[in-house]
Motif scaffolding. Structure first.
Motif, PDB file in Angstrom:
ATOM      1  N   GLN A  83       0.814  -1.217   0.000  1.00 50.79           N
ATOM      2  CA  GLN A  83       0.000   0.000   0.000  1.00 50.79           C
ATOM      3  C   GLN A  83       0.857   1.281   0.000  1.00 50.79           C
ATOM      4  O   GLN A  83       0.366   2.341   0.377  1.00 50.79           O
ATOM      5  N   PHE A  84       2.113   1.174  -0.415  1.00 52.57           N
ATOM      6  CA  PHE A  84       2.986   2.344  -0.465  1.00 52.57           C
ATOM      7  C   PHE A  84       2.367   3.400  -1.380  1.00 52.57           C
ATOM      8  O   PHE A  84       1.895   3.097  -2.462  1.00 52.57           O
ATOM      9  N   MET A  85       2.340   4.618  -0.915  1.00 51.26           N
ATOM     10  CA  MET A  85       1.795   5.788  -1.621  1.00 51.26           C
ATOM     11  C   MET A  85       0.275   5.752  -1.787  1.00 51.26           C
ATOM     12  O   MET A  85      -0.280   6.489  -2.587  1.00 51.26           O
ATOM     13  N   VAL A  86      -0.405   4.895  -1.036  1.00 54.16           N
ATOM     14  CA  VAL A  86      -1.867   4.870  -1.041  1.00 54.16           C
ATOM     15  C   VAL A  86      -2.323   5.767   0.101  1.00 54.16           C
ATOM     16  O   VAL A  86      -2.065   5.489   1.273  1.00 54.16           O
ATOM     17  N   ALA A  87      -2.993   6.846  -0.242  1.00 48.19           N
ATOM     18  CA  ALA A  87      -3.333   7.888   0.733  1.00 48.19           C
ATOM     19  C   ALA A  87      -4.210   7.381   1.881  1.00 48.19           C
ATOM     20  O   ALA A  87      -4.066   7.824   3.010  1.00 48.19           O
ATOM     21  N   SER A  88      -5.097   6.469   1.610  1.00 46.97           N
ATOM     22  CA  SER A  88      -6.063   6.059   2.635  1.00 46.97           C
ATOM     23  C   SER A  88      -5.684   4.750   3.322  1.00 46.97           C
ATOM     24  O   SER A  88      -6.536   4.085   3.901  1.00 46.97           O
ATOM     25  N   ARG A  89      -4.431   4.383   3.298  1.00 44.40           N
ATOM     26  CA  ARG A  89      -4.019   3.095   3.856  1.00 44.40           C
ATOM     27  C   ARG A  89      -4.004   3.116   5.387  1.00 44.40           C
ATOM     28  O   ARG A  89      -3.856   4.159   6.013  1.00 44.40           O
ATOM     29  N   ASP A  90      -4.146   1.934   5.960  1.00 44.94           N
ATOM     30  CA  ASP A  90      -4.004   1.758   7.405  1.00 44.94           C
ATOM     31  C   ASP A  90      -2.531   1.545   7.733  1.00 44.94           C
ATOM     32  O   ASP A  90      -1.734   1.196   6.863  1.00 44.94           O
ATOM     33  N   ALA A  91      -2.194   1.720   8.991  1.00 48.41           N
ATOM     34  CA  ALA A  91      -0.851   1.361   9.436  1.00 48.41           C
ATOM     35  C   ALA A  91      -0.650  -0.135   9.175  1.00 48.41           C
ATOM     36  O   ALA A  91      -1.611  -0.908   9.197  1.00 48.41           O
ATOM     37  N   ASP A  92       0.579  -0.517   8.911  1.00 42.12           N
ATOM     38  CA  ASP A  92       0.856  -1.909   8.565  1.00 42.12           C
ATOM     39  C   ASP A  92       2.032  -2.413   9.408  1.00 42.12           C
ATOM     40  O   ASP A  92       3.182  -2.426   8.963  1.00 42.12           O
ATOM     41  N   ARG A  93       1.719  -2.835  10.628  1.00 49.74           N
ATOM     42  CA  ARG A  93       2.760  -3.311  11.549  1.00 49.74           C
ATOM     43  C   ARG A  93       3.473  -4.559  11.020  1.00 49.74           C
ATOM     44  O   ARG A  93       4.692  -4.655  11.138  1.00 49.74           O
ATOM     45  N   PRO A  94       2.764  -5.513  10.412  1.00 56.14           N
ATOM     46  CA  PRO A  94       3.485  -6.676   9.862  1.00 56.14           C
ATOM     47  C   PRO A  94       4.503  -6.279   8.786  1.00 56.14           C
ATOM     48  O   PRO A  94       5.585  -6.845   8.708  1.00 56.14           O
ATOM     49  N   ARG A  95       4.158  -5.301   7.974  1.00 57.79           N
ATOM     50  CA  ARG A  95       5.108  -4.851   6.949  1.00 57.79           C
ATOM     51  C   ARG A  95       6.307  -4.183   7.615  1.00 57.79           C
ATOM     52  O   ARG A  95       7.444  -4.377   7.183  1.00 57.79           O
ATOM     53  N   ALA A  96       6.078  -3.405   8.643  1.00 59.35           N
ATOM     54  CA  ALA A  96       7.198  -2.784   9.364  1.00 59.35           C
ATOM     55  C   ALA A  96       8.115  -3.871   9.916  1.00 59.35           C
ATOM     56  O   ALA A  96       9.351  -3.742   9.840  1.00 59.35           O
ATOM     57  N   GLN A  97       7.542  -4.938  10.434  1.00 57.04           N
ATOM     58  CA  GLN A  97       8.359  -6.051  10.936  1.00 57.04           C
ATOM     59  C   GLN A  97       9.133  -6.716   9.803  1.00 57.04           C
ATOM     60  O   GLN A  97      10.292  -7.084   9.964  1.00 57.04           O
ATOM     61  N   ARG A  98       8.496  -6.868   8.639  1.00 55.96           N
ATOM     62  CA  ARG A  98       9.187  -7.450   7.476  1.00 55.96           C
ATOM     63  C   ARG A  98      10.379  -6.593   7.068  1.00 55.96           C
ATOM     64  O   ARG A  98      11.415  -7.126   6.657  1.00 55.96           O
ATOM     65  N   VAL A  99      10.239  -5.277   7.169  1.00 58.86           N
ATOM     66  CA  VAL A  99      11.349  -4.381   6.849  1.00 58.86           C
ATOM     67  C   VAL A  99      12.532  -4.691   7.756  1.00 58.86           C
ATOM     68  O   VAL A  99      13.669  -4.859   7.289  1.00 58.86           O
ATOM     69  N   PHE A 100      12.286  -4.749   9.050  1.00 58.23           N
ATOM     70  CA  PHE A 100      13.369  -5.020   9.993  1.00 58.23           C
ATOM     71  C   PHE A 100      13.985  -6.402   9.764  1.00 58.23           C
ATOM     72  O   PHE A 100      15.201  -6.572   9.843  1.00 58.23           O
ATOM     73  N   ASN A 101      13.143  -7.395   9.488  1.00 56.13           N
ATOM     74  CA  ASN A 101      13.652  -8.746   9.237  1.00 56.13           C
ATOM     75  C   ASN A 101      14.533  -8.784   7.997  1.00 56.13           C
ATOM     76  O   ASN A 101      15.609  -9.394   8.010  1.00 56.13           O
ATOM     77  N   ALA A 102      14.066  -8.146   6.926  1.00 55.81           N
ATOM     78  CA  ALA A 102      14.848  -8.130   5.687  1.00 55.81           C
ATOM     79  C   ALA A 102      16.167  -7.379   5.884  1.00 55.81           C
ATOM     80  O   ALA A 102      17.207  -7.799   5.379  1.00 55.81           O
ATOM     81  N   ALA A 103      16.131  -6.281   6.629  1.00 53.13           N
ATOM     82  CA  ALA A 103      17.359  -5.516   6.894  1.00 53.13           C
ATOM     83  C   ALA A 103      18.349  -6.355   7.698  1.00 53.13           C
ATOM     84  O   ALA A 103      19.552  -6.375   7.390  1.00 53.13           O
ATOM     85  N   ALA A 104      17.865  -7.052   8.703  1.00 51.18           N
ATOM     86  CA  ALA A 104      18.747  -7.900   9.517  1.00 51.18           C
ATOM     87  C   ALA A 104      19.356  -9.013   8.667  1.00 51.18           C
ATOM     88  O   ALA A 104      20.564  -9.296   8.763  1.00 51.18           O
TER      89      ALA A 104
END
Length: 122
Positions: A83-104
């Motif tokens: 949902q990147f750049m989608v104005a009406s999106r909800d917060a996405d905690r699982p995606r935030a976790q995926r970011v950290f996992n992929a970075a690690a």
């Protein structure tokens, strides 16, 4: 080693900023404005990481980063997919976790590649 440390720091910075973005509620006015400010920066951070990885590979052609390539794509997808750049999106905690996992995972794969390269020097 210094270049790898710098790259890992850049990856961590990108992950932190991306996770902050995904914690925002895009449907709320205040958060929507924060999202709009963050979106071009996140795309720029991806480009910066891509350029740094390319520069490191160019500096040391014996450094094999094949194992990291897929993880780079996972990081980028988790940063700016869905949902990147989608104005009406909800917060996405699982995606935030995926970011950290992929970075690690990417940090680990880069450090393993450098360690393998160091063994070739002996």
């Amino acid at each position: 080693m210094v270049a790898t440390d710098q790259l890992c720091n850049e990856i961590n910075l990108a992950a932190r900023q991306s996770a902050d973005y995904w914690f925002l509620e895009g449907r709320l006015d205040d958060d929507r404005s924060k999202c709009r400010r963050a979106e071009p920066e996140l795309v720029g951070l991806q480009n910066r990481l891509q350029q740094l990885i390319g520069a490191i590979q160019e500096q040391d052609r014996k450094l094999i980063l094949d194992d990291a390539a897929e993880t780079v794509m996972d990081l980028f997808d988790s940063m700016t997919g869905g949902q990147f750049m989608v104005a009406s999106r909800d917060a996405d905690r699982p995606r935030a976790q995926r970011v950290f996992n992929a970075a690690a995972e990417l940090n680990g794969r880069l450090r393993i590649a450098v360690a393998r390269r160091s063994r070739l020097l002996w």
